[in-house]
Design a protein around this motif. Structure first.
Motif, PDB file in Angstrom:
ATOM      1  N   GLY A   8      13.378  53.248 -30.079  1.00 53.21           N
ATOM      2  CA  GLY A   8      13.818  54.622 -29.781  1.00 53.21           C
ATOM      3  C   GLY A   8      13.969  55.287 -30.760  1.00 53.21           C
ATOM      4  O   GLY A   8      13.468  54.978 -32.011  1.00 53.21           O
ATOM      5  N   ILE A   9      14.367  55.968 -30.562  1.00 51.65           N
ATOM      6  CA  ILE A   9      15.056  56.706 -31.753  1.00 51.65           C
ATOM      7  C   ILE A   9      16.601  57.649 -31.499  1.00 51.65           C
ATOM      8  O   ILE A   9      16.701  57.723 -30.147  1.00 51.65           O
ATOM      9  CB  ILE A   9      14.124  59.021 -32.036  1.00 51.65           C
ATOM     10  CG1 ILE A   9      14.404  59.575 -30.649  1.00 51.65           C
ATOM     11  CG2 ILE A   9      12.743  58.659 -31.770  1.00 51.65           C
ATOM     12  CD1 ILE A   9      14.127  60.822 -30.687  1.00 51.65           C
ATOM     13  N   ARG A  10      17.170  57.167 -32.705  1.00 54.10           N
ATOM     14  CA  ARG A  10      18.967  57.344 -32.672  1.00 54.10           C
ATOM     15  C   ARG A  10      19.475  59.031 -33.477  1.00 54.10           C
ATOM     16  O   ARG A  10      18.206  58.663 -34.819  1.00 54.10           O
ATOM     17  CB  ARG A  10      19.411  56.499 -33.311  1.00 54.10           C
ATOM     18  CG  ARG A  10      19.697  55.329 -32.513  1.00 54.10           C
ATOM     19  CD  ARG A  10      19.920  53.781 -32.668  1.00 54.10           C
ATOM     20  NE  ARG A  10      20.035  53.372 -31.606  1.00 54.10           N
ATOM     21  CZ  ARG A  10      19.407  52.534 -31.201  1.00 54.10           C
ATOM     22  NH1 ARG A  10      18.305  51.795 -31.965  1.00 54.10           N
ATOM     23  NH2 ARG A  10      19.528  51.692 -29.860  1.00 54.10           N
ATOM     24  N   LEU A  11      20.293  59.506 -33.362  1.00 55.83           N
ATOM     25  CA  LEU A  11      21.001  60.242 -33.932  1.00 55.83           C
ATOM     26  C   LEU A  11      21.502  59.776 -35.072  1.00 55.83           C
ATOM     27  O   LEU A  11      22.273  58.952 -35.082  1.00 55.83           O
ATOM     28  CB  LEU A  11      22.212  61.561 -33.617  1.00 55.83           C
ATOM     29  CG  LEU A  11      21.419  62.836 -32.619  1.00 55.83           C
ATOM     30  CD1 LEU A  11      22.595  63.398 -32.165  1.00 55.83           C
ATOM     31  CD2 LEU A  11      20.435  63.749 -33.941  1.00 55.83           C
ATOM     32  N   THR A  12      21.257  60.073 -36.561  1.00 58.25           N
ATOM     33  CA  THR A  12      22.277  59.669 -37.586  1.00 58.25           C
ATOM     34  C   THR A  12      23.137  60.359 -38.121  1.00 58.25           C
ATOM     35  O   THR A  12      24.238  59.731 -39.281  1.00 58.25           O
ATOM     36  CB  THR A  12      21.367  60.010 -38.632  1.00 58.25           C
ATOM     37  OG1 THR A  12      20.857  60.624 -38.851  1.00 58.25           O
ATOM     38  CG2 THR A  12      19.715  58.476 -38.076  1.00 58.25           C
ATOM     39  N   GLU A  13      23.985  61.270 -37.653  1.00 56.46           N
ATOM     40  CA  GLU A  13      24.886  62.481 -37.423  1.00 56.46           C
ATOM     41  C   GLU A  13      25.385  62.363 -37.139  1.00 56.46           C
ATOM     42  O   GLU A  13      25.516  61.972 -36.052  1.00 56.46           O
ATOM     43  CB  GLU A  13      24.457  63.647 -38.305  1.00 56.46           C
ATOM     44  CG  GLU A  13      23.043  64.026 -39.555  1.00 56.46           C
ATOM     45  CD  GLU A  13      22.701  65.215 -38.790  1.00 56.46           C
ATOM     46  OE1 GLU A  13      23.197  65.677 -38.773  1.00 56.46           O
ATOM     47  OE2 GLU A  13      22.349  65.833 -40.414  1.00 56.46           O
TER      48      GLU A  13
ATOM     49  N   ARG B 181      16.763  63.080 -42.445  1.00 59.58           N
ATOM     50  CA  ARG B 181      17.771  62.107 -42.727  1.00 59.58           C
ATOM     51  C   ARG B 181      17.978  62.392 -41.283  1.00 59.58           C
ATOM     52  O   ARG B 181      19.449  62.089 -40.834  1.00 59.58           O
ATOM     53  CB  ARG B 181      17.777  61.650 -44.051  1.00 59.58           C
ATOM     54  CG  ARG B 181      17.845  60.856 -44.969  1.00 59.58           C
ATOM     55  CD  ARG B 181      18.664  60.626 -46.221  1.00 59.58           C
ATOM     56  NE  ARG B 181      17.521  60.903 -46.801  1.00 59.58           N
ATOM     57  CZ  ARG B 181      18.154  59.668 -48.307  1.00 59.58           C
ATOM     58  NH1 ARG B 181      19.190  59.820 -48.384  1.00 59.58           N
ATOM     59  NH2 ARG B 181      17.465  59.302 -49.046  1.00 59.58           N
ATOM     60  N   LYS B 182      17.998  63.253 -40.100  1.00 56.64           N
ATOM     61  CA  LYS B 182      18.488  63.150 -38.867  1.00 56.64           C
ATOM     62  C   LYS B 182      18.622  62.666 -37.870  1.00 56.64           C
ATOM     63  O   LYS B 182      19.570  62.395 -37.083  1.00 56.64           O
ATOM     64  CB  LYS B 182      18.563  64.233 -38.557  1.00 56.64           C
ATOM     65  CG  LYS B 182      18.764  65.754 -39.712  1.00 56.64           C
ATOM     66  CD  LYS B 182      18.646  67.188 -39.163  1.00 56.64           C
ATOM     67  CE  LYS B 182      18.952  68.835 -39.951  1.00 56.64           C
ATOM     68  NZ  LYS B 182      18.799  69.795 -39.283  1.00 56.64           N
ATOM     69  N   ILE B 183      17.561  61.523 -37.733  1.00 58.01           N
ATOM     70  CA  ILE B 183      16.926  60.421 -37.115  1.00 58.01           C
ATOM     71  C   ILE B 183      16.549  59.099 -37.877  1.00 58.01           C
ATOM     72  O   ILE B 183      16.389  59.447 -38.591  1.00 58.01           O
ATOM     73  CB  ILE B 183      16.881  60.852 -35.613  1.00 58.01           C
ATOM     74  CG1 ILE B 183      15.113  61.075 -36.262  1.00 58.01           C
ATOM     75  CG2 ILE B 183      16.666  62.550 -35.211  1.00 58.01           C
ATOM     76  CD1 ILE B 183      13.466  61.321 -35.920  1.00 58.01           C
ATOM     77  N   SER B 184      16.282  58.465 -37.103  1.00 57.09           N
ATOM     78  CA  SER B 184      16.334  56.981 -37.153  1.00 57.09           C
ATOM     79  C   SER B 184      15.172  56.681 -36.283  1.00 57.09           C
ATOM     80  O   SER B 184      15.756  56.865 -35.160  1.00 57.09           O
ATOM     81  CB  SER B 184      17.508  55.351 -37.607  1.00 57.09           C
ATOM     82  OG  SER B 184      17.875  55.717 -36.423  1.00 57.09           O
ATOM     83  N   ILE B 185      14.552  55.932 -37.012  1.00 54.83           N
ATOM     84  CA  ILE B 185      13.532  55.637 -35.474  1.00 54.83           C
ATOM     85  C   ILE B 185      13.097  54.042 -35.427  1.00 54.83           C
ATOM     86  O   ILE B 185      13.018  53.325 -36.365  1.00 54.83           O
ATOM     87  CB  ILE B 185      12.157  56.305 -36.005  1.00 54.83           C
ATOM     88  CG1 ILE B 185      12.226  57.989 -35.974  1.00 54.83           C
ATOM     89  CG2 ILE B 185      10.516  56.011 -35.138  1.00 54.83           C
ATOM     90  CD1 ILE B 185      10.976  58.195 -36.309  1.00 54.83           C
ATOM     91  N   GLY B 186      13.532  53.557 -34.535  1.00 57.10           N
ATOM     92  CA  GLY B 186      13.227  52.268 -34.139  1.00 57.10           C
ATOM     93  C   GLY B 186      12.520  51.270 -33.139  1.00 57.10           C
ATOM     94  O   GLY B 186      11.205  52.606 -32.651  1.00 57.10           O
ATOM     95  N   ASP B 187      12.242  50.327 -33.309  1.00 62.04           N
ATOM     96  CA  ASP B 187      11.185  49.996 -31.651  1.00 62.04           C
ATOM     97  C   ASP B 187      11.739  50.359 -30.474  1.00 62.04           C
ATOM     98  O   ASP B 187      10.684  50.485 -29.283  1.00 62.04           O
ATOM     99  CB  ASP B 187      11.082  48.563 -32.417  1.00 62.04           C
ATOM    100  CG  ASP B 187      10.335  47.929 -32.763  1.00 62.04           C
ATOM    101  OD1 ASP B 187       9.781  48.584 -33.802  1.00 62.04           O
ATOM    102  OD2 ASP B 187      10.960  46.978 -33.773  1.00 62.04           O
TER     103      ASP B 187
END
Length: 278
Positions: free
Chosen positions: A273-278, A265-271
């Motif tokens: 790209g990827i994002r930090l969640t923290e 749960r350190k990143i989210s993956i979208g169409d």
């Protein structure tokens, strides 16, 4: 018997205004330990541990200093000057180390450092350096075991990856898609043997067997995301070339690392790209 290019414990014979004369045996005879090199305490008949080489007038001379590299070894040395004879390298002694033009593979530049091999020249008896490294690498079949930790010195780059000297003897390759950080020629690092091929070529890794290299890539991806404000336009659908251009790794390694980060749960993956969640 004392030899040029070696350390030896020699007897002090006498003192002169310019230093101490030492007994270096029948072949070298008496050699000078210059006054600036003399130990604080000494006595006639006593012994001193020295390194033997040639001075600027090609006379055998002793020094108590330790060179940065001993004959028979590889080293990363800086070019201090260049003249009609060749390049002169900093190896930590009063007289700089000669790298003759005939032993150079490319045009060298003052102020830059290069990986060289140092040896006693058979013809002249002088200590010299060479850039023709392959001549001095061990060509016998290595007996390294899979997963064995080894000392590496990087000395070149090819389309496949980075060439490394293993344990000061053999040559091996770190494949580019398995390297997750910047490397430079002359760098010394620990590495691991992936396999020794039947032809004697050695495949290497910077990481021990298991998840260590993926853990390292996870940290790199997190750092890269932070530099980019928490977002990076790469995901599982991105072309392998785009992933390699940004991170220098294979798409498979990228997917393993981002999958692990997602599960933590350190990143989210979208169409997009990827994002930090923290």
């Amino acid at each position: 018997m004392a030899n040029i290019g070696e350390r030896a414990t020699l007897t002090i014979l006498r003192e002169q205004p310019f230093g101490l004369f030492l007994d270096a045996g029948d072949e070298l005879g008496e050699v000078l330990l210059p006054r600036r090199e003399m130990p604080v305490k000494w006595n006639i008949g006593g012994e001193v541990d020295v390194f033997l080489y040639h001075d600027s007038e090609d006379r055998p001379v002793a020094t108590m200093k330790r060179p940065k590299v001993m004959p028979g070894e590889f080293a990363y040395l800086e070019v201090l000057s260049i003249n009609a004879v060749g390049a002169f390298l900093d190896w930590g002694l009063p007289k700089d180390l000669l790298l003759p033009f005939r032993e150079q593979k490319e045009r060298l530049e003052v102020g830059k450092s290069y990986v060289v091999h140092v040896h006693v020249d058979e013809a002249s008896g002088r200590i010299v350096a060479t850039r023709r490294l392959n001549k001095y690498l061990n060509k016998t079949l290595p007996k390294y075991e899979e997963g064995q930790e080894v000392d590496l010195m990087l000395y070149g780059k090819t389309e496949l990856g980075y060439k490394a000297i293993i344990e000061g003897r053999h040559s091996g390759v770190l494949f580019a898609n398995e390297v997750f950080r910047r490397l430079r020629a002359g760098e010394k690092t620990k590495g691991y043997v992936v396999q020794v091929r039947p032809d004697g070529k050695v495949d290497l890794s910077l990481y021990p067997p298991g998840r260590a290299k993926i853990n390292d890539l996870e940290s790199r991806i997190e750092d890269e995301l932070k530099k980019r404000g928490g977002f990076m336009g790469l995901n599982d659908s991105s072309p392998a070339e785009a992933i390699h251009q940004v991170l220098g790794v294979s798409k498979k390694a990228f997917k393993q690392a981002t999958g692990a980060l997602f599960k933590k749960r350190k990143i989210s993956i979208g169409d997009d790209g990827i994002r930090l969640t923290e």
